[in-house]
Design an enzyme around this catalytic site. Structure first.
Site, PDB file in Angstrom:
ATOM      1  N   HIS A   1      55.376  39.049  52.177  1.00 44.24           N
ATOM      2  CA  HIS A   1      54.903  40.067  51.242  1.00 44.24           C
ATOM      3  C   HIS A   1      53.925  39.481  50.216  1.00 44.24           C
ATOM      4  O   HIS A   1      53.492  40.176  49.296  1.00 44.24           O
ATOM      5  CB  HIS A   1      56.135  40.667  50.536  1.00 44.24           C
ATOM      6  CG  HIS A   1      55.886  41.959  49.833  1.00 44.24           C
ATOM      7  ND1 HIS A   1      56.177  42.147  48.502  1.00 44.24           N
ATOM      8  CD2 HIS A   1      55.385  43.138  50.278  1.00 44.24           C
ATOM      9  CE1 HIS A   1      55.863  43.379  48.153  1.00 44.24           C
ATOM     10  NE2 HIS A   1      55.384  44.005  49.201  1.00 44.24           N
TER      11      HIS A   1
ATOM     12  N   LYS B   1      50.607  37.904  48.314  1.00 41.53           N
ATOM     13  CA  LYS B   1      49.167  38.165  48.210  1.00 41.53           C
ATOM     14  C   LYS B   1      48.561  36.975  47.490  1.00 41.53           C
ATOM     15  O   LYS B   1      48.662  36.851  46.265  1.00 41.53           O
ATOM     16  CB  LYS B   1      48.876  39.449  47.427  1.00 41.53           C
ATOM     17  CG  LYS B   1      49.384  40.728  48.087  1.00 41.53           C
ATOM     18  CD  LYS B   1      50.740  41.120  47.609  1.00 41.53           C
ATOM     19  CE  LYS B   1      51.168  42.454  48.222  1.00 41.53           C
ATOM     20  NZ  LYS B   1      52.618  42.652  48.157  1.00 41.53           N
TER      21      LYS B   1
ATOM     22  N   ASP C   1      38.196  27.125  46.991  1.00 38.54           N
ATOM     23  CA  ASP C   1      37.805  25.746  46.655  1.00 38.54           C
ATOM     24  C   ASP C   1      38.876  24.992  45.879  1.00 38.54           C
ATOM     25  O   ASP C   1      38.579  24.008  45.195  1.00 38.54           O
ATOM     26  CB  ASP C   1      36.491  25.745  45.872  1.00 38.54           C
ATOM     27  CG  ASP C   1      35.303  26.147  46.738  1.00 38.54           C
ATOM     28  OD1 ASP C   1      35.436  26.108  47.978  1.00 38.54           O
ATOM     29  OD2 ASP C   1      34.249  26.513  46.179  1.00 38.54           O
TER      30      ASP C   1
ATOM     31  N   HIS D   1      52.678  50.641  41.099  1.00 34.50           N
ATOM     32  CA  HIS D   1      53.030  49.623  42.083  1.00 34.50           C
ATOM     33  C   HIS D   1      53.101  48.230  41.457  1.00 34.50           C
ATOM     34  O   HIS D   1      53.353  47.240  42.137  1.00 34.50           O
ATOM     35  CB  HIS D   1      51.975  49.638  43.211  1.00 34.50           C
ATOM     36  CG  HIS D   1      52.348  48.834  44.419  1.00 34.50           C
ATOM     37  ND1 HIS D   1      51.716  47.650  44.745  1.00 34.50           N
ATOM     38  CD2 HIS D   1      53.280  49.044  45.379  1.00 34.50           C
ATOM     39  CE1 HIS D   1      52.241  47.163  45.863  1.00 34.50           C
ATOM     40  NE2 HIS D   1      53.187  47.984  46.273  1.00 34.50           N
TER      41      HIS D   1
ATOM     42  N   LYS E   1      54.259  44.869  39.599  1.00 34.50           N
ATOM     43  CA  LYS E   1      55.507  44.109  39.575  1.00 34.50           C
ATOM     44  C   LYS E   1      55.363  43.074  38.451  1.00 34.50           C
ATOM     45  O   LYS E   1      54.903  41.949  38.677  1.00 34.50           O
ATOM     46  CB  LYS E   1      55.738  43.405  40.907  1.00 34.50           C
ATOM     47  CG  LYS E   1      55.677  44.359  42.126  1.00 34.50           C
ATOM     48  CD  LYS E   1      54.543  43.964  43.013  1.00 34.50           C
ATOM     49  CE  LYS E   1      54.357  44.719  44.276  1.00 34.50           C
ATOM     50  NZ  LYS E   1      55.136  45.782  44.701  1.00 34.50           N
TER      51      LYS E   1
ATOM     52  N   ASP F   1      59.331  38.686  24.690  1.00 32.27           N
ATOM     53  CA  ASP F   1      59.292  37.908  23.443  1.00 32.27           C
ATOM     54  C   ASP F   1      57.931  37.314  23.109  1.00 32.27           C
ATOM     55  O   ASP F   1      57.845  36.234  22.498  1.00 32.27           O
ATOM     56  CB  ASP F   1      60.353  36.808  23.477  1.00 32.27           C
ATOM     57  CG  ASP F   1      61.769  37.366  23.491  1.00 32.27           C
ATOM     58  OD1 ASP F   1      61.936  38.574  23.242  1.00 32.27           O
ATOM     59  OD2 ASP F   1      62.706  36.592  23.775  1.00 32.27           O
TER      60      ASP F   1
END
Length: 491
Positions: free
Chosen positions: A234, A236, A241, A409, A411, A416
């Protein structure tokens, strides 16, 4: 003679078709119930989480045919083995470790030494200082930044996505990668086999023909490898470089730009510059070894990087084949360590018992705990499951917000004015226990305040849900949520 006549009459009266049918039915029942009972025994002996064990048993008992099919595809545990041998792993980690040890920085932030140490010890997630973080909250801005950085690539591009669609966005990125490969840039791409099931082969073949190394993650082929369907990559990740990286919640598809007819697609992604990119590079190369059995450790993939910002960051991965649930356990530490506030965004809220208890405990101790979910999700089943947990957090004083402008969507988590995290991990069983995930954990005020402002901006597009109104929803809605909750560990 008379006896023989009676015998012939008796035999002729017997309905052999009926007997054959009864034998077939009995045989089927024996095999059918034997399969269910033996499957339940296997699940019990597997010593899983009791909640998950009971969920599977209930499904098998009340929906036996569906349960057997689902267990065949999604339920079987894989033997937990290392992705890579210790010697090879040490070779791969040699350069990042040298960079980590060579750092000359002040002490780690006191409030997060336990969290940082946990990630370092369990995940070899080295805390790197001097990083610059840029936050993207929309598909267009992230795509523009990605295209800009890809065009700058001189040596290599490493790209890993759960979904790469064969649409205008996917084809645009594919063409850019082909162009860079023809310029002599090394290009490697990993896509998830299930996430890209419907993508035609010619889409990736065009890349291969241009010299791009393309691999699929855990191919699923029926019926032999259906057990792999439950363990998906899952992540991404993009590394350019060895000094610029991208990580977050956005895949490569048009819907991340245009959203739906009923609202926008609201997501969060970040670009990182600095030594923390070594962590993204390590995560990619470990996955590359997994799919290609080629160990890439050359120092050119880990170039020397000068300080370019003020963020201390760790790149943390988790996978179903390891002994620990690093990202879930790290979130647990972060939630229980919060002193003033902790804000969480997730599209799906199917928390493990540990995370749920941590949120309740933090809220009961006076911490401002806020949870933001989409008002309307892309998956009705998981949204029903998410709703089933809200009464549990309401009672502890957690504030709940439903995002109304479209599908949330993102996440993310921020706490603090110092700790923030962005990545691919949802607050649900699947991300915590079944998927290969990656998150960047950042320890600096500048990034945390920016992430806090993003949350508060989103909050203005939300409606706050209050317990006194929530309990008034229809009994049909409550019943549907309760049924789905039984299956939450399996979703």
């Amino acid at each position: 003679m008379l006896g023989e006549v009676f015998l012939l009459i008796f035999v002729s009266m017997i309905d052999w078709n009926l007997i054959a049918s009864q034998i077939a039915t009995l045989t089927f029942d024996i095999v059918y119930f034997g399969a269910i009972i033996s499957t339940i025994i296997v699940i019990v002996l597997d010593n899983r989480n009791p909640v998950k064990t009971m969920a599977w048993i209930l499904v098998l008992m009340f929906l036996p045919i569906v349960g057997l099919i689902f267990y065949f595809f999604f339920g079987r545990s894989q033997r937990r083995v290392r992705i890579i041998g210790q010697k090879s792993y040490d070779r791969l980690m040699k350069k990042p470790m040298a960079e980590y040890l060579a750092q000359d920085y002040s002490e780690l932030p006191t409030a997060y030494t336990r969290l940082i140490s946990f990630f370092r010890e369990t995940n070899q997630a080295f805390p790197f200082e001097g990083n610059r973080v840029e936050i993207y909250t929309g598909g267009y801005t992230k795509l523009q930044a990605l295209l800009r950085e890809l065009q700058k690539a001189k040596r290599h591009i490493h790209m890993e996505y759960y979904i790469i669609e064969n649409d205008a966005i996917g084809r645009m990125l594919r063409d850019v990668l082909i162009e860079k490969a023809r310029e002599g840039v090394e290009v490697r791409v990993i896509y998830d086999d299930v996430g890209c099931w419907h993508v035609p082969n010619h889409f990736f073949e065009a890349m291969r023909e241009a010299g791009i190394e393309v691999r699929s993650f855990l191919k699923v082929r029926f019926p032999l490898f259906t057990s792999k369907v439950n363990y998906r990559n899952h992540r991404k990740i993009v590394v350019i470089d060895g000094c610029v990286g991208f990580v977050g919640g956005m895949n490569l598809a048009e819907r991340y730009m245009r959203g739906f007819s009923w609202g926008i697609w609201r997501d969060t992604h970040i670009m990182m510059e600095g030594k923390a990119v070594h962590g993204l590079q390590t995560a990619f190369l470990l996955d590359w070894y997994f799919v290609d059995r080629t160990l890439i450790t050359a120092s050119r993939y880990f170039p020397k990087i000068e300080t370019c910002g003020n963020s201390l960051a760790q790149i943390v991965t988790s996978e179903p084949i390891g002994p620990w649930k690093e990202i879930m356990q790290g979130m647990l530490i972060a939630i229980t360590s919060a002193k003033s506030y902790i804000y969480i965004q997730t599209p799906y809220f199917l928390p493990t018992e540990q995370i749920l208890t941590a949120m309740q405990t933090a809220a009961l101790s006076g911490v401002d705990v806020r949870l933001m979910l989409p008002d309307r999700a892309d998956n009705r089943l998981t949204h029903l499951g998410s709703c089933s947990y809200l009464e549990d957090v309401f009672e502890a004083g957690v504030k709940v917000y439903f995002y109304k402008k479209g599908f949330l969507h993102a996440k993310t988590m921020v706490s603090d004015d110092m700790l923030s995290t962005v990545g691919s991990t949802n607050v649900d069983f699947r991300s915590f226990e079944h998927n290969f995930e990656v998150n960047a954990f950042m320890y600096d005020m500048e990034t945390a305040l920016e992430m806090k402002e993003v949350f508060l901006q989103d909050q203005r597009e939300c409606i706050q849900i209050f317990q006194k109104n929530w309990v008034k929803r229809s009994w049909k809605q409550k019943a549907a949520e309760s049924v789905v909750r039984l299956m939450a560990p399996l979703l």
